[in-house]
Design an enzyme around this catalytic site. Sequence first.
Site, mmCIF file in Angstrom:
data_model
loop_
_atom_site.group_PDB
_atom_site.id
_atom_site.type_symbol
_atom_site.label_atom_id
_atom_site.label_comp_id
_atom_site.label_asym_id
_atom_site.label_seq_id
_atom_site.Cartn_x
_atom_site.Cartn_y
_atom_site.Cartn_z
ATOM 1 C CG LEU A 1 41.226 -78.411 23.214
ATOM 2 C CD1 LEU A 1 42.552 -79.109 22.937
ATOM 3 C CD2 LEU A 1 41.476 -77.078 23.912
ATOM 4 C CB SER A 2 35.818 -78.371 18.527
ATOM 5 O OG SER A 2 35.141 -77.933 17.362
#
EC number: 5.99.1.4
Length: 198
Positions: free
Chosen positions: A11-12
């Site tokens: 999710l970065s």
Amino acid sequence: MAQIDYFFATLSPYCYLAGLRLEEVAAKHGATINYKPFDIIAAFSRTGGTPPKDRHPSRQEYRAQELPRQARKLGMKFNLQPAHWPTNGAPAAYAFIAAQNAGGGDLGKLAHAIFRSVWADEKDIAQDDVIRACLEEAGFDPGLADSGLLIGAETYAANLEEAVERGVFGAPFYFVDDQRFWGQDRIADIDLYLAGEL
């Protein structure tokens, strides 16, 4: 042969902005990449970090300027407030680990397809059809989305423990020999280090 240990979070946004530059640097120097997806939110609580939603407004405001600025600099499509963020990043990580164990495709392309799905394509990487599409795009059997879930969960948890033990406090985070590099903006430094210039 040099090895790069690459700790990333599905999710970065910063992992997304890394694009495929790490893979290009590794190919240039004949280095291998050991991909290690891990739970960055769990790591924050154990290494002195704070999840984005809990950060001071001044830090949130800076992030809101810096991410689009970096995306423009890199010529990458980017949505600061994607429709499906936050979501559960674990299913995509488990599928990545299954692909890693199965072989036959391009792990760099798979990681980037996952990141791009969140930050550019408005897709939910917790959904099976999205994960399957990422696997297929990177040359893997899309059926891997449904396999190795237990091993995936165990590896994902082990990667978190290793990350904390080795001093990882953000993502992307890279190790080459005893050198640590944090952030997509340090890939150029990895290139220089592998060339013996840093």
